[in-house]
Design an enzyme around this catalytic site. Structure first.
Site, short mmCIF file in Angstrom:
data_model
loop_
_atom_site.label_atom_id
_atom_site.label_comp_id
_atom_site.label_asym_id
_atom_site.label_seq_id
_atom_site.Cartn_x
_atom_site.Cartn_y
_atom_site.Cartn_z
CE LYS A 216 -3.24 2.65 2.95
NZ LYS A 216 -4.13 2.65 4.11
CG ASP A 221 -5.44 8.00 4.73
OD1 ASP A 221 -6.30 8.67 4.11
OD2 ASP A 221 -5.68 6.98 5.39
CE LYS A 228 -6.49 8.79 8.08
NZ LYS A 228 -7.13 7.67 8.79
CG ASP A 239 -1.95 5.29 5.01
OD1 ASP A 239 -1.84 4.24 5.69
OD2 ASP A 239 -3.01 5.64 4.46
CG ASP A 298 -9.84 7.71 6.71
OD1 ASP A 298 -8.76 7.61 6.07
OD2 ASP A 298 -9.89 7.94 7.93
CD GLU A 300 -6.60 5.40 2.45
OE1 GLU A 300 -7.61 5.60 3.17
OE2 GLU A 300 -5.50 5.05 2.92
NE ARG A 302 -10.97 -1.04 3.80
CZ ARG A 302 -11.57 -1.30 4.95
NH1 ARG A 302 -12.68 -2.02 4.98
NH2 ARG A 302 -11.06 -0.85 6.09
#
Ligand code: BES
Ligand code: MN
Ligand code: ZN
Length: 449
Positions: A216, A221, A228, A239, A298, A300, A302
């Site tokens: 990933k 993020d 967030k 991230d 949020d 994102e 996956r």
């Protein structure tokens, strides 16, 4: 990257005595230990000098955990050292020293401590250097802030490593992601000024078993439109920790020339906010053909992994591994230092669990609990990408990913944290490599026959 603190075997070096008490010390040392309150407690350090004030030896309170030797690397004055006597685990002791010496100095030019170790007998320097350099690389990549570690820089890093090992690197970028059918990678990354992309590295003999790593690469993020709160966003440069770890693992595999056909897939995006950002309620197409209802922008990671896993899966790899800073729920379950992993392959799971404990690279198996697939059902799309009710957040994220893996002989998913919030002797606060030493060993033992 910082140099590893290894001293030449010929160099003059100060001896370190690992002690559990003060019984076997010389009379002078005993008196000095007493004056300093040193009793050989685990992790305690005492410097001893001669009458002229020169450093003659170091006493170190023995520890059950060999990697506690990292404390020496970060505490001792600059110079060369060797460890006296037989060590229970010379390799992990040395590795602890290497990893404890790590400093992220790109932005302040502060030097590392400068305490170098003459490697003890029985340590394979090549293995040690490979592991330590991989950890340093992962840490550097994670620690570098998002303004200097965007999709472009991640791509550059992979290209540089690819060149070094004569791998092939190709990149699908921006609107080409739509043409080549990676709609979810595009949707997550399109709001950023830095174009989203899928970086694809291939290395090794096509006849060897296919091992595919997917990391990933969310370089930052923000949460997207489901923004967030400030305190949750503060650390989100990390991230891309999954990407950093898979890059480092790929480096280890290529450096050791493991007999595998390696593929590394890194979807690199920024989860940003703009007028063209994807939205909660959107229904996205996916490479796999499933329509995906967006419950929360949020979640994102996956989505980009779904498309990358689908691509990896198409060539039926023997082993596919993904690593991702995927859920806060994994941290609620197991804390920052014990990443969960998921797989249906019991033999692989056992190998991972045992190896991880043997080499102090902790990992814990959690279940791909099939009955929870229900939690991902959507009334208007093939699948919802988050669970209703918010239960079992790390498991349901893994289950979502499983929808994109069909043909791989074996698949494992690692929900890592990628960060050390509280320092340990071999882990300074900051970006962290997790699981890659274990995975290297497991892959080596599986395919090196
Ligand atoms: N990158 C985060 C997960 C994360 C947060 C990892 C903090 C480590 C530390 C991920 O993209 C995320 O935001 N996940 C959400 C999912 C939720 C909206 C279903 C989460 O875990 O809260
Ligand atoms: Mn997120
Ligand atoms: Zn994320």
């Amino acid at each position: 990257m910082q140099d590893l603190p290894i001293a030449s075997p010929k160099s003059k070096s100060v001896p370190i005595q690992m002690v559990g008490d003060t019984k076997n010390l010389s009379a002078e040392q005993k008196a000095w230990a007493k004056a300093n309150g040193f009793q050989g407690q685990s992790g305690q350090i005492l410097l001893c000098s001669d009458s002229k004030g020169a450093l003659t030896s170091v006493l170190f309170g023995k520890s059950e955990q060999p990697m506690d030797a990292g404390k020496l690397a970060s505490s001792l004055p600059a110079g060369n050292y060797h460890i006296e006597g037989e060590l229970d685990d010379p390799h992990l002791t040395s590795l602890g020293w290497m990893l404890g010496a790590y400093r992220f100095t790109q932005y302040n030019n502060k030097k590392d401590q400068g305490a170098k170790l003459v490697l003890p007998k029985g340590v394979d320097a090549e293995d040690l250097v490979r592991e330590a350099e991989a950890s340093f690389l992962a840490r550097d990549l994670i620690n570098t802030p998002a303004n200097d570690m965007g999709p472009d820089q991640l791509e550059k890093c992979i290209r540089t490593i690819g060149r070094k090992f004569k791998a092939q690197v190709s990149v699908i970028k921006g609107d080409a992601l739509l043409k080549k059918n990676f709609p979810m990678i595009h949707a997550v990354g399109r709001a950023s000024v830095d174009a989203p992309r899928l970086i694809d590295l291939k290395w090794g003999n096509a006849k060897h078993p296919k091992v595919t790593l997917v990391g990933k690469g969310v370089i930052f993020d923000s949460g997207g439109l489901n923004i967030k709160p400030g305190n949750s966003m503060a650390l989100m440069k990390k991230d891309m920790g999954g990407a950093a770890n898979t890059i480092a693992l790929a480096q280890m595999i290529m450096d050791a020339k493991l007999p595998v056909r390696l593929r590394l897939l890194v979807p690199a995006v920024e989860n940003a906010i703009s007028a063209n950002a994807f939205r909660p309620g959107d229904i996205l197409p996916s490479r796999k053909g499933l329509s995906v209802e967006i419950g929360n922008t949020d979640a994102e990671g996956r989505l980009i992994l779904g498309d990358a896993l689908a691509l990896g899966d198409e060539e039926k790899p023997d082993l596919m591994i993904d690593m991702a800073t995927l859920t806060g729920a994994a941290r609620v379950a197991l804390g920052p230092d014990l990443p969960p992993f998921y797989t249906d392959d019991d033999e692989l799971a056992d190998a991972i669990s045992h190896t991880s404990m043997d080499i102090n690279d902790p990992l814990w198996r959690m279940p791909l609990w099939d009955p929870y697939q229900k939690m991902l059902s959507s009334k208007i799309a093939d699948v919802n990408h988050i669970s209703t009710g918010g239960f079992a957040g790390s498991i349901t994220a893994g289950l979502f990913l499983s929808r994109f893996v069909e043909h791989a002989k074996s698949w494992a998913h690692f929900d890592i944290y990628g960060w050390t919030p509280t320092a340990k002797p071999w882990m300074p606060v900051g970006g962290e490599a997790q699981g890659i030493r274990t995975l290297f060993e497991v892959i080596k033992n599986k395919y090196w026959k």
